[in-house]
Write an enzyme that holds these catalytic residues in place. Structure first.
Site, short mmCIF file in Angstrom:
data_model
loop_
_atom_site.label_atom_id
_atom_site.label_comp_id
_atom_site.label_asym_id
_atom_site.label_seq_id
_atom_site.Cartn_x
_atom_site.Cartn_y
_atom_site.Cartn_z
N ASP A 34 8.67 126.11 -16.10
CA ASP A 34 9.45 127.01 -15.23
C ASP A 34 8.50 127.87 -14.39
O ASP A 34 8.62 127.93 -13.15
CB ASP A 34 10.33 127.90 -16.14
CG ASP A 34 11.43 128.62 -15.38
OD1 ASP A 34 11.56 128.39 -14.17
OD2 ASP A 34 12.15 129.40 -16.02
N THR A 118 11.24 121.26 -25.28
CA THR A 118 10.23 120.92 -26.31
C THR A 118 8.99 121.80 -26.25
O THR A 118 8.01 121.54 -26.95
CB THR A 118 9.81 119.44 -26.20
OG1 THR A 118 9.22 119.21 -24.92
CG2 THR A 118 11.00 118.53 -26.40
P1 ADP Z 1 11.40 124.95 -22.75
O1 ADP Z 1 11.60 126.44 -22.68
O2 ADP Z 1 12.62 124.18 -22.26
O3 ADP Z 1 10.93 124.51 -24.10
P2 ADP Z 1 8.70 124.69 -21.63
O4 ADP Z 1 8.30 124.83 -20.21
O5 ADP Z 1 8.16 125.68 -22.61
O6 ADP Z 1 10.30 124.64 -21.65
O7 ADP Z 1 8.31 123.25 -22.14
C1 ADP Z 1 8.99 122.08 -21.77
C2 ADP Z 1 8.01 120.95 -21.64
O8 ADP Z 1 7.39 121.01 -20.36
C3 ADP Z 1 6.88 120.98 -22.67
O9 ADP Z 1 6.78 119.69 -23.25
C4 ADP Z 1 5.64 121.28 -21.83
O10 ADP Z 1 4.50 120.61 -22.35
C5 ADP Z 1 6.03 120.70 -20.50
N1 ADP Z 1 5.31 121.21 -19.32
C6 ADP Z 1 4.73 122.41 -19.14
N2 ADP Z 1 4.19 122.48 -17.91
C7 ADP Z 1 4.45 121.29 -17.30
C8 ADP Z 1 4.15 120.72 -16.02
N3 ADP Z 1 3.47 121.41 -15.10
N4 ADP Z 1 4.58 119.45 -15.75
C9 ADP Z 1 5.27 118.74 -16.66
N5 ADP Z 1 5.59 119.22 -17.88
C10 ADP Z 1 5.18 120.47 -18.19
#
Ligand code: ADP
Length: 178
Positions: A34, A118
């Protein structure tokens, strides 16, 4: 299934028409993917998000992509993992379906997903992968749009889990079991 693939990468660099943001219900930005999407899209994204009045877990809302290469961002708050007995799987499936339904309605042809819930929300990866892949594969079986969907894993380890799950449920030839 040539319309779906699992790749490793940074979703903020995606060349898909729409990328999905694993948002929170305020839609006002947060950590993880996010935060990365908001940083890459620029402050205009937050300004548009402020007009949306938040979003319920499992639902999705669409904005422009601003400084991203992606034309659109689909914001969907995933469920926070609370042990699995609180409707988490249904809500997570709903996130994927809601994003795909909105995409199809808008005529969006290519969509990239991160692994929703995740990270900070602690949904166990193998269970999340099972739910995510079923929701995506079921939707693609019934709709012509989007033409291409990708799961963009941030790490090779996560991609490995998604690939193993996909192989377990979908790679087997039906005739082998007859
Ligand atoms: P949530 O709050 O839904 O768990 P997070 O952002 O903490 O969301 O994590 C969701 C997934 O996105 C995790 O598996 C994380 O490794 C992944 N993630 C984080 N940054 C990126 C990125 N720039 N591109 C793709 N995936 C990402």
């Amino acid at each position: 299934m040539d319309r779906f693939s699992i790749i490793v990468g940074d979703i903020t660099c995606s060349d898909a028409e729409a990328i999905v943001n694993a948002a929170n219900t305020t839609l006002l930005g947060g950590s993880g993917v996010d935060g990365a999407i908001h940083r890459a899209a620029g402050p205009e994204l937050l300004a548009e998000c402020r007009t949306l009045g938040g979003c319920e877990t499992g639902q999705a809302k669409l904005t422009a992509g601003y400084r991203l290469q992606a034309k659109y961002v689909l914001h969907t708050p995933g469920p926070i993992w609370r042990g699995g007995g609180h409707g988490e799987a249904a809500l997570l499936a709903s996130c994927y379906r809601s994003c795909l339904t909105l995409s199809a309605e808008r005529g969006i042809r290519t969509v990239d997903f991160p692994s929703i819930s995740t990270g900070v929300y602690r949904y166990p990866l193998p269970q999340a992968a099972t739910v995510a892949l079923k929701a995506i594969m079921d939707f693609l079986a019934e709709h012509d749009l989007p033409e291409r969907v990708r799961m963009v894993c941030h790490t090779e380890d996560a991609a490995q889990v998604y690939r193993q799950t996909w192989n377990f449920w979908y790679a087997e030839s039906k005739t082998d079991r007859m």
